[in-house]
Write a protein that holds these residues in place. Structure first.
Motif, short mmCIF file in Angstrom:
data_model
loop_
_atom_site.label_atom_id
_atom_site.label_comp_id
_atom_site.label_asym_id
_atom_site.label_seq_id
_atom_site.Cartn_x
_atom_site.Cartn_y
_atom_site.Cartn_z
N PRO A 23 47.32 50.36 23.54
CA PRO A 23 46.72 49.12 23.03
C PRO A 23 46.62 48.06 24.14
O PRO A 23 47.36 48.09 25.12
CB PRO A 23 47.68 48.68 21.93
N TRP A 24 45.71 47.13 23.94
CA TRP A 24 45.55 46.02 24.88
C TRP A 24 46.76 45.11 24.81
O TRP A 24 47.31 44.87 23.74
CB TRP A 24 44.30 45.20 24.54
N THR A 25 47.13 44.58 25.95
CA THR A 25 48.20 43.60 26.02
C THR A 25 47.62 42.30 26.56
O THR A 25 46.49 42.27 27.06
CB THR A 25 49.33 44.07 26.96
N ALA A 26 48.39 41.25 26.48
CA ALA A 26 47.95 39.96 27.05
C ALA A 26 47.75 40.10 28.55
O ALA A 26 46.83 39.51 29.12
CB ALA A 26 48.97 38.88 26.73
N THR A 27 48.58 40.90 29.19
CA THR A 27 48.45 41.13 30.64
C THR A 27 47.13 41.82 30.96
O THR A 27 46.46 41.47 31.93
CB THR A 27 49.63 41.97 31.16
N ASP A 28 46.75 42.81 30.14
CA ASP A 28 45.47 43.49 30.35
C ASP A 28 44.31 42.51 30.24
O ASP A 28 43.38 42.55 31.04
CB ASP A 28 45.29 44.61 29.32
N THR A 29 44.36 41.64 29.26
CA THR A 29 43.30 40.66 29.06
C THR A 29 43.22 39.70 30.24
O THR A 29 42.12 39.41 30.73
CB THR A 29 43.51 39.89 27.75
N ARG A 30 44.37 39.22 30.70
CA ARG A 30 44.36 38.32 31.87
C ARG A 30 43.81 39.03 33.10
O ARG A 30 43.02 38.44 33.86
CB ARG A 30 45.78 37.81 32.16
N LEU A 31 44.18 40.30 33.29
CA LEU A 31 43.69 41.05 34.43
C LEU A 31 42.19 41.26 34.35
O LEU A 31 41.47 41.06 35.34
CB LEU A 31 44.42 42.40 34.50
N ALA A 32 41.68 41.61 33.17
CA ALA A 32 40.25 41.80 32.99
C ALA A 32 39.50 40.49 33.26
O ALA A 32 38.47 40.49 33.95
CB ALA A 32 39.95 42.30 31.58
N ASN A 33 40.00 39.39 32.74
CA ASN A 33 39.37 38.08 32.98
C ASN A 33 39.39 37.73 34.46
O ASN A 33 38.42 37.19 34.99
CB ASN A 33 40.05 37.00 32.17
N HIS A 34 40.48 38.05 35.14
CA HIS A 34 40.58 37.78 36.59
C HIS A 34 39.54 38.61 37.35
O HIS A 34 38.86 38.08 38.23
CB HIS A 34 42.00 38.10 37.07
N TYR A 35 39.41 39.87 37.01
CA TYR A 35 38.41 40.72 37.66
C TYR A 35 37.01 40.17 37.43
O TYR A 35 36.19 40.12 38.36
CB TYR A 35 38.47 42.15 37.13
N ILE A 36 36.71 39.73 36.23
CA ILE A 36 35.38 39.19 35.93
C ILE A 36 35.14 37.91 36.71
O ILE A 36 34.05 37.68 37.24
CB ILE A 36 35.21 39.00 34.41
N GLN A 37 36.16 37.07 36.82
CA GLN A 37 36.02 35.83 37.62
C GLN A 37 35.75 36.17 39.08
O GLN A 37 34.91 35.53 39.73
CB GLN A 37 37.27 34.99 37.50
N LEU A 38 36.44 37.17 39.61
CA LEU A 38 36.20 37.58 41.00
C LEU A 38 34.78 38.09 41.17
O LEU A 38 34.12 37.77 42.17
CB LEU A 38 37.19 38.67 41.42
N LEU A 39 34.29 38.85 40.23
CA LEU A 39 32.92 39.35 40.31
C LEU A 39 31.91 38.21 40.27
O LEU A 39 30.89 38.25 40.95
CB LEU A 39 32.63 40.32 39.16
N GLN A 40 32.18 37.19 39.45
CA GLN A 40 31.26 36.07 39.36
C GLN A 40 31.24 35.27 40.65
O GLN A 40 30.20 34.77 41.05
CB GLN A 40 31.63 35.18 38.18
N LYS A 41 32.38 35.15 41.31
CA LYS A 41 32.44 34.39 42.55
C LYS A 41 31.83 35.16 43.71
O LYS A 41 31.12 34.59 44.53
CB LYS A 41 33.89 34.04 42.88
N ASP A 42 32.14 36.47 43.80
CA ASP A 42 31.68 37.28 44.91
C ASP A 42 31.53 38.73 44.47
O ASP A 42 32.50 39.49 44.53
CB ASP A 42 32.65 37.18 46.08
N PRO A 43 30.35 39.11 44.00
CA PRO A 43 30.16 40.47 43.48
C PRO A 43 30.42 41.57 44.51
O PRO A 43 30.70 42.70 44.14
CB PRO A 43 28.69 40.49 43.05
N ALA A 44 30.34 41.25 45.78
CA ALA A 44 30.54 42.25 46.82
C ALA A 44 32.00 42.39 47.23
O ALA A 44 32.33 43.19 48.09
CB ALA A 44 29.70 41.89 48.05
N TYR A 45 32.89 41.65 46.60
CA TYR A 45 34.30 41.63 47.00
C TYR A 45 35.00 42.93 46.61
O TYR A 45 35.24 43.20 45.44
CB TYR A 45 35.01 40.44 46.35
N GLY A 46 35.31 43.75 47.60
CA GLY A 46 36.11 44.95 47.40
C GLY A 46 35.62 45.85 46.28
O GLY A 46 34.43 46.02 46.08
#
Length: 86
Positions: A23-46
């Motif tokens: 099941p999803w945890t709060a940590t999973d949700t924070r991690l997914a949101n962090h990844y999406i924020q990174l993609l929005q800032k710099d899609p070519a990042y890693g």
């Protein structure tokens, strides 16, 4: 930033031999949101997109991620349109 859709637990499979996703945890949700924020800032990042897909894959929620990018591509940032189109 468009907020991430709430993750959903996958309904129990009819096949009892299947290995259910954790099941999803709060940590999973924070991690997914962090990844999406990174993609929005710099899609070519890693390999952030790969990490995001892997996270949703482990939870058996890839369809939810696609739904998110579909909605975000209609009114969200350009990167969402690029990811959904890919």
């Amino acid at each position: 930033m468009i907020p991430l859709l709430a993750q959903q637990e996958k309904p129990a499979a009819a096949d009892a031999d299947s290995n259910p996703a954790s099941p999803w945890t709060a940590t999973d949700t924070r991690l997914a949101n962090h990844y999406i924020q990174l993609l929005q800032k710099d899609p070519a990042y890693g390999n952030v997109l790969d990490l995001l897909w892997a996270l949703y894959g482990k939870k058996d929620q890839a369809s939810l991620l696609l739904e998110y990018f579909k909605g975000a591509s209609e009114s969200g940032p350009t990167v969402a349109k690029l990811i959904y189109a890919h």
